[in-house]
Design a protein around this motif. Structure first.
Motif, PDB file in Angstrom:
ATOM      1  N   GLN A   7     -44.751  14.488  19.229  1.00 20.93           N
ATOM      2  CA  GLN A   7     -44.475  15.829  19.720  1.00 20.93           C
ATOM      3  C   GLN A   7     -43.278  16.447  19.016  1.00 20.93           C
ATOM      4  O   GLN A   7     -43.287  17.631  18.655  1.00 20.93           O
ATOM      5  CB  GLN A   7     -44.232  15.780  21.234  1.00 20.93           C
ATOM      6  N   LYS A   8     -42.248  15.650  18.776  1.00 20.61           N
ATOM      7  CA  LYS A   8     -41.046  16.138  18.091  1.00 20.61           C
ATOM      8  C   LYS A   8     -41.367  16.589  16.674  1.00 20.61           C
ATOM      9  O   LYS A   8     -40.820  17.590  16.184  1.00 20.61           O
ATOM     10  CB  LYS A   8     -39.985  15.042  18.068  1.00 20.61           C
ATOM     11  N   ASN A   9     -42.272  15.870  16.024  1.00 21.58           N
ATOM     12  CA  ASN A   9     -42.625  16.188  14.638  1.00 21.58           C
ATOM     13  C   ASN A   9     -43.824  17.129  14.537  1.00 21.58           C
ATOM     14  O   ASN A   9     -44.324  17.367  13.438  1.00 21.58           O
ATOM     15  CB  ASN A   9     -42.905  14.887  13.871  1.00 21.58           C
ATOM     16  N   LYS A  10     -44.290  17.625  15.684  1.00 19.19           N
ATOM     17  CA  LYS A  10     -45.375  18.605  15.737  1.00 19.19           C
ATOM     18  C   LYS A  10     -46.634  18.121  14.999  1.00 19.19           C
ATOM     19  O   LYS A  10     -47.235  18.840  14.203  1.00 19.19           O
ATOM     20  CB  LYS A  10     -44.910  19.944  15.165  1.00 19.19           C
TER      21      LYS A  10
ATOM     22  N   LEU B  33     -45.440   8.848  21.634  1.00 18.38           N
ATOM     23  CA  LEU B  33     -45.894  10.208  21.930  1.00 18.38           C
ATOM     24  C   LEU B  33     -44.763  11.213  21.734  1.00 18.38           C
ATOM     25  O   LEU B  33     -44.968  12.304  21.169  1.00 18.38           O
ATOM     26  CB  LEU B  33     -46.415  10.279  23.365  1.00 18.38           C
ATOM     27  N   ALA B  34     -43.567  10.857  22.150  1.00 17.84           N
ATOM     28  CA  ALA B  34     -42.424  11.752  21.990  1.00 17.84           C
ATOM     29  C   ALA B  34     -42.139  12.021  20.519  1.00 17.84           C
ATOM     30  O   ALA B  34     -41.785  13.140  20.136  1.00 17.84           O
ATOM     31  CB  ALA B  34     -41.190  11.144  22.671  1.00 17.84           C
TER      32      ALA B  34
ATOM     33  N   GLU C 281     -44.301   2.029  28.019  1.00 10.12           N
ATOM     34  CA  GLU C 281     -43.036   2.615  27.589  1.00 10.12           C
ATOM     35  C   GLU C 281     -43.037   2.848  26.083  1.00 10.12           C
ATOM     36  O   GLU C 281     -42.580   3.889  25.598  1.00 10.12           O
ATOM     37  CB  GLU C 281     -41.869   1.702  27.978  1.00 10.12           C
ATOM     38  N   GLY C 282     -43.552   1.874  25.323  1.00  8.57           N
ATOM     39  CA  GLY C 282     -43.604   2.010  23.873  1.00  8.57           C
ATOM     40  C   GLY C 282     -44.509   3.152  23.448  1.00  8.57           C
ATOM     41  O   GLY C 282     -44.172   3.921  22.528  1.00  8.57           O
TER      42      GLY C 282
ATOM     43  N   LEU D 229     -44.178   4.224  14.130  1.00  8.90           N
ATOM     44  CA  LEU D 229     -44.413   5.433  14.923  1.00  8.90           C
ATOM     45  C   LEU D 229     -43.395   5.518  16.053  1.00  8.90           C
ATOM     46  O   LEU D 229     -42.833   6.582  16.327  1.00  8.90           O
ATOM     47  CB  LEU D 229     -45.841   5.419  15.477  1.00  8.90           C
ATOM     48  N   ILE D 230     -43.144   4.407  16.717  1.00  7.71           N
ATOM     49  CA  ILE D 230     -42.163   4.380  17.806  1.00  7.71           C
ATOM     50  C   ILE D 230     -40.767   4.729  17.287  1.00  7.71           C
ATOM     51  O   ILE D 230     -39.997   5.438  17.941  1.00  7.71           O
ATOM     52  CB  ILE D 230     -42.156   2.997  18.494  1.00  7.71           C
ATOM     53  N   ASP D 231     -40.447   4.242  16.088  1.00 13.99           N
ATOM     54  CA  ASP D 231     -39.121   4.464  15.505  1.00 13.99           C
ATOM     55  C   ASP D 231     -39.004   5.775  14.739  1.00 13.99           C
ATOM     56  O   ASP D 231     -37.914   6.127  14.260  1.00 13.99           O
ATOM     57  CB  ASP D 231     -38.759   3.305  14.569  1.00 13.99           C
ATOM     58  N   GLY D 232     -40.113   6.500  14.579  1.00 12.77           N
ATOM     59  CA  GLY D 232     -40.076   7.746  13.829  1.00 12.77           C
ATOM     60  C   GLY D 232     -39.879   7.531  12.336  1.00 12.77           C
ATOM     61  O   GLY D 232     -39.282   8.383  11.650  1.00 12.77           O
TER      62      GLY D 232
END
Length: 304
Positions: free
Chosen positions: A75-78, A71-72, A65-66, A29-32
């Motif tokens: 949000q980026k992937n909606k 979360l980012a 931080e992780g 998840l952190i790495d997308g």
């Protein structure tokens, strides 16, 4: 877990929802690290053990931080909601994540230890027990042939559910689990004067405070004549095709997770209590450190 993914995907598609899988858990998840999931592909995995999405522990997700980076990514992937399959550590992670993320979370219990409050059974438990029983039955054959005492170590770092269930299922002569403090004393009394042509099987949970090696040494101290062997089943219990019960449980829990989200529920684990689907808030999904009263009574009865 693969069957649960199939249940989630099928239910999501019927409601016109787009499903994205996150590979390697919170680390992915952190790495997308994401992949689109479709029921037609997932049904090819439904009969297989393990997880096609892979899994990994994530030290980074333990940090604020992780979690902010995770979360980012969402949000980026909606992403509108998140479903996580795992144990109490997974759900504690979601609780911490909910402090900075307002998305609805839903949990599916996946741990062979069967040690979560809020469900009678967790994904993988029945399959692990069946694997343990099949292997212990085979060990009995050689134990009978050689008149040996066998210590068979099964998984269960903090929980004796696999040990008790498999031990009772194979009619073991003694069962040692982390939750009991009297089982070892009873075992020593049984083997003190053991001299028989019958096999003597001892099922030991890996989380038992003594451990298989120390138990073996104590047995040899009080009865040096016995022929004793140790067999550790290890991670063989975590693989293989899931049992019929686990497949149905995965389907039910997966579909139920989607249904609960569509009803506006969040921050809870889907489970089955008394064969009825239910939801338990993450704050109440704690790891159980005691087996239920009925199994404890059976343990005491058959350990005498």
């Amino acid at each position: 877990m693969n069957t649960a993914l199939y249940g989630i995907a099928k239910s999501a598609e019927m409601s016109q929802l787009k499903l994205t899988g996150i590979r390697k858990g919170y680390e992915g998840l952190i790495d997308g690290d994401m992949v689109q999931l479709h029921s037609n592909e997932l049904k090819q995995w439904a009969h297989r053990g393990g997880t096609m999405l892979k899994t990994a522990r994530s030290k980074r997700f333990l940090t604020l931080e992780g979690r902010k980076r995770a979360l980012a990514v969402l949000q980026k992937n909606k992403v509108d909601a998140l479903i996580a399959i795992g144990g109490d550590g997974t759900f504690k992670g979601l609780m911490a994540f909910s402090e900075i993320c307002n998305l609805p979370f839903m949990g599916v219990p996946g741990t062979i230890d069967n040690d979560l409050a809020g469900t009678d059974y967790t994904l993988g438990f029945d399959s692990a027990v069946n694997t343990a029983i099949q292997n212990i039955d085979k060990i009995r054959d050689t134990a009978e042939s050689h008149n040996r005492i066998f210590l068979i170590e099964v998984m269960g770092r903090d929980s004796g559910y696999i040990g008790i269930t498999s031990g009772l299922g194979v009619a073991a002569d003694s069962i040692l689990v982390p939750e009991s403090g009297e089982d070892f004393v009873r075992l020593l009394e049984k083997v003190r004067n053991y001299d028989s042509e019958n096999a003597f099987l001892i099922v030991v949970s890996e989380g038992d405070e003594l451990g298989a090696e120390l138990v073996a040494s104590k047995i040899k101290e009080i009865n040096s004549k016995v022929d004793l062997r140790i067999s550790k089943l290890g991670h063989v219990q975590r693989g293989g095709n899931p049992s019929a019960q686990d497949r149905m449980l995965g389907i039910r829990l997966g579909a139920s997770a989607i249904k609960a989200l569509l009803m506006g529920r969040k921050n809870a684990m889907v489970g089955v209590l008394n064969n009825q689907l239910c939801l338990t808030p993450f704050g109440q999904v704690v790891k159980q450190h005691q087996v239920n009263a009925e199994l404890d009574e059976l343990l005491n009865l058959f350990n005498v």
